[in-house]
Design an enzyme around this catalytic site. Structure first.
Site, mmCIF file in Angstrom:
data_model
loop_
_atom_site.group_PDB
_atom_site.id
_atom_site.type_symbol
_atom_site.label_atom_id
_atom_site.label_comp_id
_atom_site.label_asym_id
_atom_site.label_seq_id
_atom_site.Cartn_x
_atom_site.Cartn_y
_atom_site.Cartn_z
ATOM 1 N N SER A 57 0.807 -1.220 0.000
ATOM 2 C CA SER A 57 0.000 0.000 0.000
ATOM 3 C C SER A 57 0.841 1.272 0.000
ATOM 4 O O SER A 57 0.308 2.360 -0.181
ATOM 5 C CB SER A 57 -0.952 0.027 1.201
ATOM 6 O OG SER A 57 -0.256 0.310 2.387
ATOM 7 N N LYS A 82 1.527 4.111 7.394
ATOM 8 C CA LYS A 82 0.747 4.976 6.512
ATOM 9 C C LYS A 82 1.216 6.425 6.642
ATOM 10 O O LYS A 82 1.899 6.801 7.593
ATOM 11 C CB LYS A 82 -0.739 4.908 6.864
ATOM 12 C CG LYS A 82 -1.407 3.568 6.587
ATOM 13 C CD LYS A 82 -1.527 3.296 5.106
ATOM 14 C CE LYS A 82 -2.240 1.978 4.842
ATOM 15 N NZ LYS A 82 -1.444 0.823 5.243
#
Length: 220
Positions: free
Chosen positions: A141, A179
């Site tokens: 991701s 993230k």
């Protein structure tokens, strides 16, 4: 290492066994940890069992846990490994041993920080002052930020982050993910760097920053 919730549950089971000799029920554990459902308890129990802290028997949670946890005081991230201070003149070229704490998800959040597996040596002049640890990346991701599956990320421990920082975020005390961090009004956003994944928008009380990305290593 254990996550905060895993440690809280282990201590609760240990204290209950000491007091009564009987492990607590799943409902009692859910209430003690203030979780919304028993599914969270099942995940925590499985993680503790896999790490050898408890042994599950039919219709019970644990057996012999008191002897396994005597004197046991883990934390999510602990110890002096990876700590950088201003070096003296004769220490300036000495490498710093940084603990590799386990795996971190760059994708769907996975179980948070695992047991320390080994250490890597880093030049002190490449690291800022403070405590550091390393994690192995799992998932894709963050590929548009140049972070690939199998990379080792170097993290400086901190509980605060600025908008745009790439952070290790602990969600609900149970799951960790790598993230990009942003503030969105009263909420926090954990953004992937891959259009195939969705941004997570969460209230601040569900997110705890554990560290900030300061370096990356890749084996070829």
């Amino acid at each position: 290492m254990l996550t905060r919730k895993q440690l809280e549950l282990l201590r609760f089971i240990h204290e209950r066994l000491k007091e009564t000799g009987v492990p607590p029920s799943f409902d009692e554990m859910k209430d003690a940890l203030d979780l919304r459902s028993k599914s969270g308890i099942h995940r925590l129990i499985t993680a503790l069992e896999e790490r050898g802290f408890i042994r599950r028997l039919p219709d019970s949670v644990a057996h012999g846990i008191a002897s396994r946890t005597r004197g046991f005081t883990p934390a999510v991230i602990e110890g002096n490994l990876g700590r950088v201070r201003a070096p003296s003149e004769d220490e300036s070229g000495r490498p710093i041993a940084v603990p590799v704490m386990g795996r971190i998800a760059a994708g769907t959040p996975i179980e948070a920080i695992q047991n320390r597996s080994h250490t890597i040596n880093m030049p002190a002049d490449l690291m800022a002052t403070g405590d550091h640890f390393a994690l192995e990346v799992r998932g894709d991701s963050m590929i548009d930020a140049g972070i690939l599956d199998g990379d080792i990320v170097l993290i400086r421990r901190t509980e605060t982050a600025d908008t745009g920082d790439i952070v290790v975020a602990l969600i609900d005390g149970e799951e960790a993910t790598l993230k990009r961090f942003r503030r969105r009004g009263a909420s926090l956003a954990l953004e992937p760097a891959n259009s195939a994944y969705e941004v997570q928008i969460l209230p601040p009380n569900r997110v705890r920053i554990q560290g900030k990305l300061v370096g990356l290593f890749r084996r070829y």
